[in-house]
Design an enzyme around this catalytic site. Structure first.
Site, PDB file in Angstrom:
ATOM      1  N   ASP A   9       0.766  -1.277   0.107  1.00 32.58           N
ATOM      2  CA  ASP A   9       0.046  -0.035   0.099  1.00 32.58           C
ATOM      3  C   ASP A   9       1.023   1.416   0.110  1.00 32.58           C
ATOM      4  O   ASP A   9       2.104   1.249   0.132  1.00 32.58           O
ATOM      5  CB  ASP A   9      -0.856  -0.049   1.346  1.00 32.58           C
ATOM      6  N   GLU A  42      -0.223  -0.290  -5.169  1.00 38.84           N
ATOM      7  CA  GLU A  42      -0.954   0.656  -5.332  1.00 38.84           C
ATOM      8  C   GLU A  42      -0.440   1.886  -5.804  1.00 38.84           C
ATOM      9  O   GLU A  42      -0.835   3.278  -5.684  1.00 38.84           O
ATOM     10  CB  GLU A  42      -1.983   0.739  -4.014  1.00 38.84           C
ATOM     11  N   LEU A  49      -2.365   4.786  -7.903  1.00 39.97           N
ATOM     12  CA  LEU A  49      -3.589   5.406  -7.297  1.00 39.97           C
ATOM     13  C   LEU A  49      -2.801   6.531  -6.561  1.00 39.97           C
ATOM     14  O   LEU A  49      -3.377   7.630  -6.311  1.00 39.97           O
ATOM     15  CB  LEU A  49      -4.110   4.318  -6.254  1.00 39.97           C
ATOM     16  N   TYR A  50      -1.841   6.447  -5.764  1.00 39.91           N
ATOM     17  CA  TYR A  50      -1.093   7.317  -5.078  1.00 39.91           C
ATOM     18  C   TYR A  50      -0.259   8.464  -5.672  1.00 39.91           C
ATOM     19  O   TYR A  50       0.182   9.556  -5.450  1.00 39.91           O
ATOM     20  CB  TYR A  50      -0.253   6.958  -3.872  1.00 39.91           C
ATOM     21  N   ASP A  66     -10.904   2.910  -3.334  1.00 36.97           N
ATOM     22  CA  ASP A  66     -11.095   1.536  -2.679  1.00 36.97           C
ATOM     23  C   ASP A  66     -12.693   1.368  -3.277  1.00 36.97           C
ATOM     24  O   ASP A  66     -13.455   1.858  -3.253  1.00 36.97           O
ATOM     25  CB  ASP A  66     -11.134   1.551  -1.320  1.00 36.97           C
TER      26      ASP A  66
HETATM   27  C1  GLA Z   1      -6.136   1.359   1.519  1.00 35.84           C
HETATM   28  C2  GLA Z   1      -6.079   0.330   0.572  1.00 35.84           C
HETATM   29  C3  GLA Z   1      -7.288  -0.474   0.703  1.00 35.84           C
HETATM   30  C4  GLA Z   1      -6.938  -1.458   1.881  1.00 35.84           C
HETATM   31  C5  GLA Z   1      -6.740  -0.447   3.078  1.00 35.84           C
HETATM   32  C6  GLA Z   1      -6.170  -0.838   4.460  1.00 35.84           C
HETATM   33  O1  GLA Z   1      -7.079   2.158   1.823  1.00 35.84           O
HETATM   34  O2  GLA Z   1      -6.370   1.015  -0.708  1.00 35.84           O
HETATM   35  O3  GLA Z   1      -7.351  -1.615  -0.224  1.00 35.84           O
HETATM   36  O4  GLA Z   1      -5.673  -2.037   1.732  1.00 35.84           O
HETATM   37  O5  GLA Z   1      -5.648   0.631   2.692  1.00 35.84           O
HETATM   38  O6  GLA Z   1      -5.877   0.017   5.459  1.00 35.84           O
END
Ligand code: GLA
Length: 420
Positions: free
Chosen positions: A170, A203, A206-207, A231
């Site tokens: 993440d 991810e 996304l970030y 999410d």
């Molecule tokens: C982020 C991720 C989610 C999940 C949460 C856990 O929001 O995008 O998929 O893993 O963190 O805290």
């Protein structure tokens, strides 16, 4: 109009078919060279359904604990999930103890995972499954547990020692995009150096999106799949927004997907509370069209036979797992009906028609066969099978013919067009 007999293939049609074969055979961009995720990852991930429930006293059956994962592993083996391809049983956030051990290693919460992750991995492997785990590129995980920043090598080694097979990494609590991008790369290399086969689920984009356009060619060289968007929640609004984001950005993201690296629109929430039957059909069909990782987040101990059958639908899974590995795209949107298509191996195509009108009843939609597959899907004819909402052979169709379908509000009709 249905075609009764078969037509002989004239020379120019053969040439067109050859062209299609050549066009669809071009390899995509270079992928992370770990030999994994040649088709989208399939499995189960705890987050959407079980979140960060750490209260095993109050909720012993749904807290994040070894018991939960052992029960899911058992069911994945006994209830047919493994047989249809769901292989990775994945832990998300909130598995950790609040502090690293004296040697700087991450450790599982001792109350909730009393026998540690290695024991759980052994158990999961004994069921013929693989274990996924979660960590974060920054200083803390999104839920506030220890982050991997400054510890990439030791964390990769710890996961490999435990026998972990997938890492979801993440991107919370990172102080700059530069650190984030460097961190994702460094963890990829660290995992590689362990010598263990570990699927790397990122991810990263996304970030990055809030700051600049992500470099997908680069991301693909380091990650086996990557989240682009928010999410998923257990709601139609959420599934709809993921589809809207994907089609809006398809020019940027579709071509980059292929064996070894996939866009990840997040978990399947089929079998939970928030989606109607038609909306569950839409999620399954469109996740197949998008060549998405199929990571269910539901409770396999309590799932309706209907949701189970949908998630275990072999024909739809075959589209998702098609070895050609080309992601599908939205072909058009007209009057609240979207048509999506995906090229498949053996010159076949998958076509999904989604009815986004949330008013009224089922709507009829007519498509001209010649408009599908860039004009090449049905030359000179093809065999069409409806896979969802239920399987039905529709028969032979000519290139010049039309196909009329009926689609429920927020539902989808998924077709497979096979070359003859
Ligand atoms: C982020 C991720 C989610 C999940 C949460 C856990 O929001 O995008 O998929 O893993 O963190 O805290």
């Amino acid at each position: 109009m249905k075609l009764e007999g078969r037509v002989r293939l004239p020379g120019f049609l053969l040439a067109l078919r050859f062209l299609a074969l050549v066009l669809w055979s071009f390899p995509g961009a270079r992928a992370l060279d770990n030999g994994l995720a040649m088709t989208p990852t399939m499995g189960w991930l705890h987050w959407e359904r079980f979140m960060c429930n750490v209260d095993c006293q109050e909720e012993p059956d749904s807290c994040i604990s070894e018991k939960l994962f052992m029960q899911m592993a058992e069911l994945m083996e006994s209830d047919g999930w493994k047989d249809v391809g769901y292989e990775y049983l994945c832990i998300d956030d909130c598995w950790m103890a609040p502090k690293r051990d004296s040697e700087g290693r991450l450790q599982a919460d001792p109350k909730r995972f009393p026998r540690g992750i290695r024991h759980l991995a052994d158990y999961v492997h004994s069921k013929g499954l693989k274990l996924g785990i979660y960590a974060d590129v920054g200083n803390k995980t999104c839920a506030g547990f220890p982050g991997s920043f400054g510890h990439y090598d030791i964390d990769a080694k710890t996961f490999a020692d435990w026998g972990v097979d997938l890492l979801k990494f993440d991107g919370c609590y990172c102080d700059s995009v530069e650190h984030l991008e460097k961190g994702y790369k460094r963890m990829s290399l660290a995992l590689n150096r362990t010598g263990r086969s570990i699927v790397y689920s990122c991810e990263w984009p996304l970030y990055v999106w809030p700051f600049r356009k992500p470099n997908y060619t680069e991301i693909r060289q380091y990650c086996n799949h990557w989240r682009n968007f928010e999410d998923v929640y257990d709601s139609w609004q959420s599934v709809k927004s993921i589809l809207a984001w994907t089609s809006f950005n398809q020019k940027r993201i579709v071509d980059v997907a292929g064996p070894g690296g996939w866009n990840d629109p997040d978990m399947l929430v089929i079998g939970n509370f928030g989606l109607s039957w038609d909306q569950q059909v839409t999620q399954m069909a469109l996740w197949a069209i998008m060549a998405a990782p199929l990571l269910m987040s539901n409770d396999l101990r309590h799932i309706s036979p209907q949701a189970k059958a949908l998630l275990q639908d072999k024909d739809v899974i075959a589209i998702n797992q098609d070895p050609l590995g080309k992601q599908g795209y939205r072909l058009r949107k007209e009057d609240n009906i979207e048509v999506w298509e995906r090229p498949l191996s053996d010159l076949a195509w998958a076509v999904a028609m989604v009815n986004l009108q949330e008013m009224g009843g089922p709507r009829f939609h007519t498509i001209s066969i010649a408009s599908l597959g860039q004009g090449l899907a049905c030359i000179p004819d093809c065999m069409i099978t409806q896979l969802l909402p239920e399987k039905r052979k529709l028969g032979f169709y000519q290139w010049t013919s039309d196909l009329k379908t009926k689609i429920n509000p927020t539902g989808t009709v998924l077709l497979r067009l096979a070359a003859t």
